[in-house]
Write an enzyme that holds these catalytic residues in place. Structure first.
Site, PDB file in Angstrom:
ATOM      1  N   SER A   1      45.587  62.655  46.323  1.00 46.74           N
ATOM      2  CA  SER A   1      45.516  62.032  44.889  1.00 46.74           C
ATOM      3  C   SER A   1      44.469  60.752  44.846  1.00 46.74           C
ATOM      4  O   SER A   1      43.358  61.464  44.790  1.00 46.74           O
ATOM      5  CB  SER A   1      47.234  61.057  45.605  1.00 46.74           C
ATOM      6  OG  SER A   1      47.271  60.282  43.470  1.00 46.74           O
TER       7      SER A   1
ATOM      8  N   ASP B   1      52.019  68.167  38.973  1.00 50.13           N
ATOM      9  CA  ASP B   1      53.011  67.511  39.960  1.00 50.13           C
ATOM     10  C   ASP B   1      53.662  67.102  39.813  1.00 50.13           C
ATOM     11  O   ASP B   1      54.422  66.465  41.223  1.00 50.13           O
ATOM     12  CB  ASP B   1      51.671  67.970  41.119  1.00 50.13           C
ATOM     13  CG  ASP B   1      50.610  66.482  41.243  1.00 50.13           C
ATOM     14  OD1 ASP B   1      51.244  66.157  40.983  1.00 50.13           O
ATOM     15  OD2 ASP B   1      49.794  66.865  41.736  1.00 50.13           O
TER      16      ASP B   1
ATOM     17  N   HIS C   1      53.561  66.222  44.087  1.00 52.22           N
ATOM     18  CA  HIS C   1      52.907  65.985  44.402  1.00 52.22           C
ATOM     19  C   HIS C   1      52.753  65.028  46.044  1.00 52.22           C
ATOM     20  O   HIS C   1      52.004  64.782  46.690  1.00 52.22           O
ATOM     21  CB  HIS C   1      52.982  63.841  42.887  1.00 52.22           C
ATOM     22  CG  HIS C   1      51.189  63.753  43.461  1.00 52.22           C
ATOM     23  ND1 HIS C   1      50.115  63.722  42.956  1.00 52.22           N
ATOM     24  CD2 HIS C   1      51.326  62.139  43.849  1.00 52.22           C
ATOM     25  CE1 HIS C   1      49.407  63.266  43.378  1.00 52.22           C
ATOM     26  NE2 HIS C   1      49.375  62.164  44.018  1.00 52.22           N
TER      27      HIS C   1
END
Length: 304
Positions: free
Chosen positions: A107, A248, A270
């Site tokens: 991320s 995601d 995610h």
């Protein structure tokens, strides 16, 4: 005659021990340089028994890798987080005697790792971006544009709480700065200063190698994957912000691209990408821990 036989046998066994692929060869995940894991927004190294990269460090170590889990501000700008990571990379190199590290960021950890590789490429062998926000996120655009003051205040409170619970309360937190960095505009500005590995096309691949640093990426594209995962309903709802574009739950697949794209369509969301929540992931997709192990082996094959 017997003496000659044992001499030949000893020579054969020694030869086998040093040949690639033999029992004496490197383990499956044993890379030349240490692997350094970098968490994303509102991330941590460990909250009690729960690791951010759940089960990943031990799985990599079991195959021979040296693994370090870093901690940067749960919420702050990419540059601030990047300088914090750079400081820890220097400490890891000093402690291990290694010349470089392999950075793997999830991320916001993706751009954070990219920053270090951009300003100190001599210290980095590779950057692997796992669902990295490399071209911004519509979720960050919405949060920073709709109610910026409220979003920042709530974000700062959450980041500070994470810092306290994880034992890293001394790190500065700035949710507004993190949202600005993760927005489309903020990401494009960052990319103009640190373009290494970023695709020049809308959804293509970037340069595989820049200034001696190898670049890779992978991501998921299925926001809802397991009815037992408490985070899946929220990610499924948030994914609507992308208007049907593959994502995601927090990052679009195209935004996640960096360098060599391994895959951008794993049936993961995610959280699944780092084996969360506590290993409750899609039972019908490759386990995320296995994907990390495969990447370590890929780095090993490149002599990294």
């Amino acid at each position: 005659m017997k003496t000659r036989f044992w001499q030949l046998l000893s020579t054969l066994l020694l030869t086998l021990a040093i040949l690639p692929g033999s029992a004496g060869a490197a383990g499956y995940t044993q890379t030349k340089y240490p692997i350094v894991l970098v968490h994303g927004l509102f991330g941590f190294d460990k909250l009690g028994p729960v690791e951010y990269f759940y089960g990943v460090p031990d799985a990599l170590r079991s195959g021979g890798a040296q693994v370090y889990v870093t901690t940067v501000s749960a919420a702050n700008s990419t540059e601030v987080r990047g300088e914090q990571l750079l400081s820890q990379v220097r400490q890891i190199l000093a402690a291990t005697g290694a010349a470089k590290v392999n950075l793997i960021g999830h991320s916001h950890g993706g751009p954070t790792a990219r920053y270090v590789a951009s300003v100190r490429p001599d210290l980095v062998a590779s950057v692997t971006s796992v669902a990295g926000v490399n071209k911004g996120s519509k979720v960050a655009d919405i949060l920073s544009g709709a109610i910026p003051n409220t979003s920042s205040a709530l974000g700062n409170a959450l980041a500070s709480l994470i810092g306290i619970l994880s034992g890293n309360k001394g790190l500065p937190q700035n949710a507004g700065a993190s949202l600005a960095s993760l927005s489309t505009a903020g990401s494009l500005a960052f990319n103009s200063r640190h373009p290494q590995g970023v695709p020049t096309s809308a959804c293509g691949e970037g340069a595989y190698q820049v200034q001696g640093v190898y670049y890779f990426s992978w991501s998921g594209a299925q926001p809802y994957t397991n009815v037992l995962d408490v985070g899946d309903p929220a990610l499924a709802a948030i994914s609507l912000a992308f208007g049907g574009v593959k994502n995601d739950g927090l990052v679009s697949s195209c935004s996640s691209h960096l360098g060599k794209v391994i895959r951008d369509d794993y049936a993961m969301n995610h959280l699944d990408e780092v084996n969360q929540f506590v290993g409750i992931v899609n039972l019908f997709e490759t386990n995320p821990v296995t994907v990390f192990r495969q990447q370590a082996n890929r780095l090993q094959g490149l002599g990294l």
